[in-house]
Design a protein around this motif. Structure first.
Motif, PDB file in Angstrom:
ATOM      1  N   MET A  67       1.338  15.667   3.036  1.00  0.00           N
ATOM      2  CA  MET A  67       2.554  14.933   2.652  1.00  0.00           C
ATOM      3  C   MET A  67       2.271  13.435   2.543  1.00  0.00           C
ATOM      4  O   MET A  67       1.545  12.907   3.380  1.00  0.00           O
ATOM      5  CB  MET A  67       3.629  15.157   3.717  1.00  0.00           C
ATOM      6  N   THR A  68       2.873  12.805   1.537  1.00  0.00           N
ATOM      7  CA  THR A  68       2.632  11.365   1.373  1.00  0.00           C
ATOM      8  C   THR A  68       3.329  10.585   2.475  1.00  0.00           C
ATOM      9  O   THR A  68       4.495  10.831   2.775  1.00  0.00           O
ATOM     10  CB  THR A  68       3.218  10.881   0.030  1.00  0.00           C
ATOM     11  N   GLU A  69       2.590   9.664   3.073  1.00  0.00           N
ATOM     12  CA  GLU A  69       3.202   8.827   4.104  1.00  0.00           C
ATOM     13  C   GLU A  69       4.132   7.809   3.435  1.00  0.00           C
ATOM     14  O   GLU A  69       3.835   7.289   2.361  1.00  0.00           O
ATOM     15  CB  GLU A  69       2.123   8.065   4.869  1.00  0.00           C
ATOM     16  N   LYS A  70       5.221   7.529   4.119  1.00  0.00           N
ATOM     17  CA  LYS A  70       6.123   6.476   3.646  1.00  0.00           C
ATOM     18  C   LYS A  70       5.963   5.276   4.562  1.00  0.00           C
ATOM     19  O   LYS A  70       6.118   5.400   5.781  1.00  0.00           O
ATOM     20  CB  LYS A  70       7.563   6.971   3.686  1.00  0.00           C
ATOM     21  N   VAL A  71       5.656   4.170   3.945  1.00  0.00           N
ATOM     22  CA  VAL A  71       5.311   2.977   4.724  1.00  0.00           C
ATOM     23  C   VAL A  71       6.287   1.864   4.403  1.00  0.00           C
ATOM     24  O   VAL A  71       6.616   1.631   3.236  1.00  0.00           O
ATOM     25  CB  VAL A  71       3.872   2.517   4.389  1.00  0.00           C
ATOM     26  N   LEU A  72       6.751   1.179   5.450  1.00  0.00           N
ATOM     27  CA  LEU A  72       7.579  -0.015   5.264  1.00  0.00           C
ATOM     28  C   LEU A  72       6.740  -1.242   5.594  1.00  0.00           C
ATOM     29  O   LEU A  72       6.128  -1.302   6.669  1.00  0.00           O
ATOM     30  CB  LEU A  72       8.801   0.045   6.202  1.00  0.00           C
ATOM     31  N   VAL A  73       6.704  -2.199   4.669  1.00  0.00           N
ATOM     32  CA  VAL A  73       6.002  -3.462   4.932  1.00  0.00           C
ATOM     33  C   VAL A  73       7.045  -4.566   4.948  1.00  0.00           C
ATOM     34  O   VAL A  73       7.624  -4.908   3.911  1.00  0.00           O
ATOM     35  CB  VAL A  73       4.921  -3.757   3.869  1.00  0.00           C
ATOM     36  N   THR A  74       7.323  -5.122   6.123  1.00  0.00           N
ATOM     37  CA  THR A  74       8.249  -6.261   6.188  1.00  0.00           C
ATOM     38  C   THR A  74       7.462  -7.506   5.778  1.00  0.00           C
ATOM     39  O   THR A  74       6.286  -7.641   6.116  1.00  0.00           O
ATOM     40  CB  THR A  74       8.858  -6.447   7.592  1.00  0.00           C
ATOM     41  N   GLY A  75       8.085  -8.389   5.019  1.00  0.00           N
ATOM     42  CA  GLY A  75       7.345  -9.558   4.516  1.00  0.00           C
ATOM     43  C   GLY A  75       6.330  -9.153   3.455  1.00  0.00           C
ATOM     44  O   GLY A  75       5.355  -9.868   3.206  1.00  0.00           O
ATOM     45  N   GLY A  76       6.562  -8.010   2.805  1.00  0.00           N
ATOM     46  CA  GLY A  76       5.576  -7.446   1.872  1.00  0.00           C
ATOM     47  C   GLY A  76       5.472  -8.165   0.542  1.00  0.00           C
ATOM     48  O   GLY A  76       4.583  -7.867  -0.254  1.00  0.00           O
TER      49      GLY A  76
ATOM     50  N   ILE B   1      -0.803   1.510  -1.843  1.00  0.00           N
ATOM     51  CA  ILE B   1      -0.361   2.287  -3.009  1.00  0.00           C
ATOM     52  C   ILE B   1      -1.556   2.703  -3.868  1.00  0.00           C
ATOM     53  O   ILE B   1      -1.725   3.883  -4.179  1.00  0.00           O
ATOM     54  CB  ILE B   1       0.650   1.468  -3.855  1.00  0.00           C
ATOM     55  N   ASP B   2      -2.383   1.734  -4.251  1.00  0.00           N
ATOM     56  CA  ASP B   2      -3.412   2.012  -5.269  1.00  0.00           C
ATOM     57  C   ASP B   2      -4.642   2.709  -4.689  1.00  0.00           C
ATOM     58  O   ASP B   2      -5.280   3.506  -5.359  1.00  0.00           O
ATOM     59  CB  ASP B   2      -3.851   0.705  -5.956  1.00  0.00           C
ATOM     60  N   GLN B   3      -4.997   2.393  -3.445  1.00  0.00           N
ATOM     61  CA  GLN B   3      -6.214   3.005  -2.892  1.00  0.00           C
ATOM     62  C   GLN B   3      -5.922   4.230  -2.036  1.00  0.00           C
ATOM     63  O   GLN B   3      -6.717   5.142  -1.950  1.00  0.00           O
ATOM     64  CB  GLN B   3      -6.992   1.976  -2.070  1.00  0.00           C
ATOM     65  N   ILE B   4      -4.756   4.215  -1.339  1.00  0.00           N
ATOM     66  CA  ILE B   4      -4.514   5.317  -0.392  1.00  0.00           C
ATOM     67  C   ILE B   4      -3.473   6.297  -0.930  1.00  0.00           C
ATOM     68  O   ILE B   4      -3.439   7.448  -0.531  1.00  0.00           O
ATOM     69  CB  ILE B   4      -4.111   4.743   0.995  1.00  0.00           C
ATOM     70  N   GLY B   5      -2.609   5.817  -1.815  1.00  0.00           N
ATOM     71  CA  GLY B   5      -1.628   6.724  -2.424  1.00  0.00           C
ATOM     72  C   GLY B   5      -0.352   6.909  -1.622  1.00  0.00           C
ATOM     73  O   GLY B   5       0.313   7.937  -1.741  1.00  0.00           O
ATOM     74  N   TYR B   6      -0.001   5.948  -0.801  1.00  0.00           N
ATOM     75  CA  TYR B   6       1.227   6.042  -0.014  1.00  0.00           C
ATOM     76  C   TYR B   6       2.430   5.527  -0.808  1.00  0.00           C
ATOM     77  O   TYR B   6       2.280   4.788  -1.780  1.00  0.00           O
ATOM     78  CB  TYR B   6       1.117   5.214   1.275  1.00  0.00           C
ATOM     79  N   GLU B   7       3.627   5.921  -0.338  1.00  0.00           N
ATOM     80  CA  GLU B   7       4.866   5.351  -0.887  1.00  0.00           C
ATOM     81  C   GLU B   7       5.229   4.141  -0.041  1.00  0.00           C
ATOM     82  O   GLU B   7       5.295   4.252   1.178  1.00  0.00           O
ATOM     83  CB  GLU B   7       6.017   6.361  -0.776  1.00  0.00           C
ATOM     84  N   VAL B   8       5.490   3.026  -0.695  1.00  0.00           N
ATOM     85  CA  VAL B   8       5.713   1.794   0.067  1.00  0.00           C
ATOM     86  C   VAL B   8       7.061   1.168  -0.259  1.00  0.00           C
ATOM     87  O   VAL B   8       7.431   1.032  -1.419  1.00  0.00           O
ATOM     88  CB  VAL B   8       4.588   0.761  -0.213  1.00  0.00           C
ATOM     89  N   SER B   9       7.796   0.806   0.801  1.00  0.00           N
ATOM     90  CA  SER B   9       9.007   0.000   0.655  1.00  0.00           C
ATOM     91  C   SER B   9       8.750  -1.363   1.274  1.00  0.00           C
ATOM     92  O   SER B   9       7.972  -1.486   2.219  1.00  0.00           O
ATOM     93  CB  SER B   9      10.185   0.638   1.387  1.00  0.00           C
ATOM     94  N   ILE B  10       9.445  -2.348   0.727  1.00  0.00           N
ATOM     95  CA  ILE B  10       9.266  -3.729   1.192  1.00  0.00           C
ATOM     96  C   ILE B  10      10.633  -4.310   1.509  1.00  0.00           C
ATOM     97  O   ILE B  10      11.575  -4.123   0.735  1.00  0.00           O
ATOM     98  CB  ILE B  10       8.623  -4.585   0.075  1.00  0.00           C
ATOM     99  N   ILE B  11      10.737  -5.009   2.634  1.00  0.00           N
ATOM    100  CA  ILE B  11      11.919  -5.859   2.849  1.00  0.00           C
ATOM    101  C   ILE B  11      11.420  -7.288   3.020  1.00  0.00           C
ATOM    102  O   ILE B  11      10.497  -7.547   3.796  1.00  0.00           O
ATOM    103  CB  ILE B  11      12.789  -5.398   4.045  1.00  0.00           C
TER     104      ILE B  11
END
Ligand SMILES: NC(=O)c1ccc[n+]([C@@H]2O[C@H](COP(=O)([O-])OP(=O)(O)OC[C@H]3O[C@@H](n4cnc5c(N)ncnc54)[C@H](O)[C@@H]3O)[C@@H](O)[C@H]2O)c1
Ligand SMILES: [Zn+2]
Length: 377
Positions: free
Chosen positions: A1-10, A23-33
């Protein structure tokens, strides 16, 4: 399953590079706040052009409980990078630094304790500034941890550190994680508070958390509009405008500068490795470089005719030497820095050249403000 990652200050300098790697090397889903702090991003409603198009961007503050709670609730991993980052500025924008940095972290951990979520790991970006002066050696007294240099010593332009026990000059050593913390700015205190609050709550509730103390980071996307950070971008921008670097003290103060790609390597290792849980790691190169050498390398690469200005000014609260001992992160996480300063800095310089049309001629705004507050002598 794809990990969902939150990056604060992303949307910031380090965060945006991390987002690309996830995103590009590991293939995770990323959200940013990210608030898009005007000092960093200029006055804009839009995320920066460089931001990865596959990231989900939310404009907002980590101090907005509800917004952060929703995002944490959808995440498997949280990288907490959101912060105000100007060391000197923190000494007069005290509330702003406490609100964003300490309250922001407190809210994140309040959510982790009180809300429904599946977060498996939190990685916190901390800073070498928590140490204050680094570890030192006195020929008579052995290992010592000096305080900041007193103002009467600085007034005499006596720059090197005296032994806290016998008063003779000491030699800087590499600083390891067991060294005492002795922050000398509100920014540094806020980073230490983030570490302490985070670890206390993580240990109490079994939350897996890793803390990385970054030394000085350089690379593309470093805020050029922000006059309060990044000596490499300040020197490079000045040199492009034909202005020499301004060097405080005698230029022999030493630091540990690392490429943003190596910081991202450490961040991903901290996320992946169980050996990182509950631990604090220095992230640097372990190689000292003086500010005079930094100025020399940058001016040689951009405009060799420029001669750095040594006007014997100094900033209250500046440390003299702090270079990372990186044995712990090497041994426990398998971290290995890949780029020397001479190699890595080309990326920043080439990128700044492409930005020149958009950057204003360097001003003395930050220096003037520090002078007005009595922090620059
Ligand atoms: N650059 C370095 O040399 C260095 C060294 C040590 C530690 N750090 C730490 O690394 C992290 C990232 O720093 P950076 O150099 O990328 O700085 P940066 O200013 O480029 O990025 C920080 C981002 O956080 C955002 N932000 C600020 N307050 C926020 C809030 N309340 N809510 C949401 N977003 C907010 C800003 O808009 C910015 O985009 C910070 O935590 C900093 O303390 C950086
Ligand atoms: Zn001594």
């Amino acid at each position: 399953m794809t990990e969902k990652v939150l990056v604060t200050g992303g949307a910031g300098f380090i965060g945006s590079h991390l987002v690309d790697k996830l995103i590009d090397q590991i293939g995770y889903e990323v959200s940013i706040i990210d608030t898009l702090e005007p000092q960093v991003h200029g006055n804009t409603d839009h995320p920066p052009d460089y931001l990865n198009k596959n990231a989900k961007f939310y404009r907002g503050s980590v101090t907005d409980y509800k917004k952060l709670e929703d995002l944490v609730g959808e995440s498997d991993v949280v990288f907490h990078l959101a912060a105000m980052v100007g060391v000197g500025q923190s000494m007069y924008k005290i509330k702003k630094y406490i609100d964003n940095n300490i309250l922001g972290l407190a809210i994140l951990f309040d959510i982790l304790v009180n809300s429904n979520h599946n977060v498996k790991k939190v990685v916190l970006a901390s800073s070498n500034t928590v140490y204050g002066e680094g570890k030192s050696h006195c020929d008579t007294c052995g290992l010592v941890f000096p305080e900041l240099r007193p103002s009467d010593q600085l007034k005499r332009k006596d720059w090197e550190i005296n032994c806290p026990k016998c008063g003779s000059k000491v030699k800087p050593l590499l600083t390891d994680e067991k060294s005492p913390c002795n922050p000398s700015s509100i920014y540094a205190y806020s980073k230490l508070a983030q570490e302490k609050i985070g670890l206390m709550i993580a240990n109490t509730y079994g939350i897996k958390m890793a803390i990385l103390r970054f030394f000085l980071v350089y690379g593309t996307r470093q805020a050029l509009s922000n006059p309060y950070t990044g000596v490499c971008s300040i020197f490079s921008t000045r040199a492009l405008y034909g202005k020499p670097p301004i060097i405080f003290e005698d230029g022999k103060q030493s630091r540990d500068f690392m490429d943003v790609k190596d910081v991202c390597q450490a961040l991903v290792l901290a996320m992946e490795k169980n050996a990182a849980n509950g631990e604090i790691f220095n992230v640097g190169t372990g190689l000292p470089i003086t500010i005079a050498e930094v100025a020399e390398i940058i001016t040689q690469k951009i405009n060799p005719n420029l001669k750095p200005t040594y006007d014997q000014h100094y900033r209250i609260g500046d440390i003299r030497h702090c270079v990372a001992d990186i044995s712990k992160i090497k041994n426990k996480l398998g971290y290995s820095p890949t780029l020397s300063f001479e190699e890595g800095i080309d990326d920043l310089i080439n990128w700044i050249k492409t930005q020149k049309k958009d950057i204003k001629e360097p001003s003395h705004k930050a220096m003037q403000e520090l002078k007005e507050k009595g922090l620059l002598k």
